[in-house]
Design a protein around this motif. Sequence first.
Motif, mmCIF file in Angstrom:
data_model
loop_
_atom_site.group_PDB
_atom_site.id
_atom_site.type_symbol
_atom_site.label_atom_id
_atom_site.label_comp_id
_atom_site.label_asym_id
_atom_site.label_seq_id
_atom_site.Cartn_x
_atom_site.Cartn_y
_atom_site.Cartn_z
ATOM 1 N N UNK A 175 31.035 -8.632 -36.624
ATOM 2 C CA UNK A 175 29.640 -8.975 -36.911
ATOM 3 C C UNK A 175 28.770 -8.746 -35.678
ATOM 4 N N UNK A 176 27.661 -8.023 -35.884
ATOM 5 C CA UNK A 176 26.727 -7.754 -34.785
ATOM 6 C C UNK A 176 25.307 -7.942 -35.296
ATOM 7 N N UNK A 177 24.514 -8.699 -34.542
ATOM 8 C CA UNK A 177 23.135 -8.961 -34.965
ATOM 9 C C UNK A 177 22.251 -9.160 -33.738
ATOM 10 N N UNK A 178 20.942 -9.060 -33.958
ATOM 11 C CA UNK A 178 19.986 -9.281 -32.874
ATOM 12 C C UNK A 178 19.224 -10.583 -33.115
ATOM 13 N N UNK A 179 18.791 -11.168 -31.998
ATOM 14 C CA UNK A 179 17.877 -12.302 -32.106
ATOM 15 C C UNK A 179 16.560 -11.814 -32.704
ATOM 16 N N UNK A 180 15.733 -12.754 -33.136
ATOM 17 C CA UNK A 180 14.449 -12.403 -33.734
ATOM 18 C C UNK A 180 13.652 -11.476 -32.806
ATOM 19 N N UNK A 181 13.020 -10.476 -33.414
ATOM 20 C CA UNK A 181 12.279 -9.482 -32.644
ATOM 21 C C UNK A 181 11.124 -10.132 -31.895
ATOM 22 N N UNK A 182 10.921 -9.695 -30.667
ATOM 23 C CA UNK A 182 9.818 -10.223 -29.881
ATOM 24 C C UNK A 182 8.481 -9.886 -30.533
ATOM 25 N N UNK A 183 8.437 -8.770 -31.251
ATOM 26 C CA UNK A 183 7.181 -8.361 -31.891
ATOM 27 C C UNK A 183 6.765 -9.324 -32.999
ATOM 28 N N UNK A 184 7.736 -10.012 -33.596
ATOM 29 C CA UNK A 184 7.407 -10.986 -34.633
ATOM 30 C C UNK A 184 6.883 -12.282 -34.036
ATOM 31 N N UNK A 185 7.217 -12.511 -32.767
ATOM 32 C CA UNK A 185 6.740 -13.712 -32.093
ATOM 33 C C UNK A 185 7.206 -14.982 -32.772
ATOM 34 N N UNK A 186 6.383 -16.024 -32.622
ATOM 35 C CA UNK A 186 6.746 -17.335 -33.145
ATOM 36 C C UNK A 186 6.555 -17.442 -34.657
ATOM 37 N N UNK A 187 5.967 -16.418 -35.276
ATOM 38 C CA UNK A 187 5.815 -16.421 -36.738
ATOM 39 C C UNK A 187 7.001 -15.738 -37.414
ATOM 40 N N UNK A 188 8.098 -15.564 -36.681
ATOM 41 C CA UNK A 188 9.284 -14.860 -37.183
ATOM 42 C C UNK A 188 9.739 -15.356 -38.551
ATOM 43 N N UNK A 189 9.702 -16.643 -38.762
ATOM 44 C CA UNK A 189 10.336 -17.216 -39.953
ATOM 45 C C UNK A 189 9.653 -16.785 -41.247
ATOM 46 N N UNK A 190 8.403 -16.325 -41.181
ATOM 47 C CA UNK A 190 7.738 -15.883 -42.411
ATOM 48 C C UNK A 190 7.409 -14.396 -42.394
#
Length: 784
Positions: free
Chosen positions: A479-494
């Motif tokens: 399994x390989x994955x990335x943390x939330x993209x910096x471009x999404x910022x703090x609104x990542x969850x939506x």
Amino acid sequence: MTNDIGGIIFDAFRNATGRSTGRAEIESWMHSLQYMDRVLNDDEIPHDAGVAIEYHLPQTSKRIDFILTGRGRDQRESAVLVELKQWQKTELTQSDAVVITRFKHGSTEVLHPSYQAWSYKRLLEDFNQTVQEEQIGLFPCAYLHNYDDDGVITHPFYSDHIKRAPIFLKPDALKLQQFIKTHVKYGDSTRIMYRIEHGKIKPSKKLADELASMLKGNREFVLIDDQKVVFEKAKRLAEQASEHTKKVLIVEGGPGTGKSVLAINLLVALTEREFVVQYVSRNSAPRLVYEAKLIGHFRKTHISNMFSGSGSYHAVAPNAFDCLIVDEAHRLNEKSGMFSHLGENQIKEIINASKLSVFFIDEDQKVTLKDIGDKEAIRNWAKKLGAEVVEMSLESQFRCNGSNGYLAWLDNNLQIRRTANEVLDIREYDFRIIDTPSELHDLIKAKNKNNKARMVAGYCWDWISKKKPLLKDIVIGDYKATWNLETDGQAWIIKPDSVSEVGCIHTCQGLEVDYIGVIVGPDFVVREGKVETRPAERSKMDKSIQGWKKLVKEVPDGGVLRIDAIIKNTYRTLMTRGQKGCYVYFVDDETRRYFAERLQFGPAAESIIEKSILPSHEEAVDLPFRRLGSEEARPYVNCVPLYDLKVAAGGFSNEQQMDGCDWVELPEEFRPRKGLFVAQVVGESMNRRIPYGAWCLFREEKGGSRNGKVVLASHREIADTDTSCHYTVKIYESTKEIQDDGTWRHTSIILRPDSYLPGYEPIVLNEEQADDLRVIGELVAVLG
């Protein structure tokens, strides 16, 4: 006469504010104002125009660099607002109205100057009564006098903001001159800035109406049960609070009790009443997400001015706000600023800045060493500042399928506190332990039908993709994955496509989804039944426990307890983000077995999980119970009634009388008792939970909160006029209003379907219709 422009402004600034400032800012005044002097050196710009430098915006720590006032060609009073920058270079981002530029301490994300200037205009228009009522024209712009156009600061991505506040660069002095002459043709003979400075601060009706329209009809912001009680109390306190009778309201509530929904409702309601209000949070994620949910998109608007970080009040005058609404108050810090060098204490500064301060708090969600928000600290600062304290709590659970049992089980098995809930009955809440992280992520993607399923993890893996986007951060076997993209910022969850990434505590706290997938890392393990937290397994990039080694060395016992609580609270927070379900992968096998042993699987539970998604033609035809004859049946001792009732889950159906029933023996996990009965549900509108034709066990209605529960209900008016009564099975939701005498009444009731199939609409009953609704029973279990 003197050329010491920096010294002159500094002396005026200190006299006006009582504060000092750094050498760097004084130098910026000296440099930028020389350029403005050259721009204004034009005979067509009136010599008697008004000038304001470093104008402080009330209720904020923000200042407008330069303002020129006078009258335009149409004789309308006007003011040109100029945001001055010494920048020479910026970098493009994918976040609306945000650029990257370099300062002394390194590169950082900042607002685009055009948006910044325009937001100042909107602050004045939205909150200054003089500007509103006397229709003073405000014309914002930005002047970057050292900046050669490189196509970045003027990139089409920022075009909407540049249209609202034009940007002038190094070669554009003449264009800026023309912009000023267009709006200030004649001098200021009416002391425009003086009148603005002394204008009453209150929200405009336009702003209040706009906020109210955003909330209207938005189902995510409906108040239910004790949320409404706290809401009404907060409104009364706002009316009572003044500079001499300051108030503090502490509202305690666990995960899913609706703290944030209540906070947004208060923001809108108090603004409608012409109070000056802001929504405050330490973490930017709740601000960005709830702002986006209100306005319906991710672009920056003037509504952004209603949302503020908790570090914004160290330089605000006492009682500048009527109300500050602090969400996630447990996350407040002591110091403010990027380098934690500003102010004294955020709790103190918030109470000082507002006549009413509302703190929404859950002390079990402190997740960093800097988090200082607790009830005792709020009480102490309120006492020192002469504020009366009122404390309330939110109990009703709207997350985790409304299951307080799940939360108690989680606390017990994370070993945060002992509860009686050692075993979790998964009929209460869809909690699953998944064998591999790949299976977990696939399951979350499958559940992401409405953009409401996300993957999160403990911060045990370095964020290497931040600088090297092609690399993967989280690697566990295949399994390989990335943390939330910096471009999404703090609104990542939506953000629409973020289900492919993995979020962390900093991008999901205070927020919720339908289904949450959690990777529990090696920082939380169980050994021989005892939880061990291992801070050394956290990523060194995680600042939430930065300095833990020094803390443990200096305060051995207390330091260990604080670190232990932070790691446990982190997983408690992650595992309570799911409204309908939480699926978990444990990196450590012994930890996995520990939690698996504390789950209860029964026939009824298997029926719910495995059969609820089967099409009706595949369902078993055998009855899931045994009918008892009259000689064998002992009512409510060994059996319960079976009503010959075809309850239509697809809408109100024809009544069949509920008397003359048979008696049936329940599966062994259910104890017969008065109030229980069995009925068959026909229809597809509840097929996520109840298959077509399923036999269900109900409990007779005994009062209390029904919100979020599946109920069997009847209504006389919404039915065929040839029948006297009709029945339906739906999820019950209601809104209530507290009356002057302390009693309450329903303002609306919604009976909501829960189906995989399209076309099923909620049944909405207004205040008058709600009085005629009869709730017959609550669903206990699907028997088969």
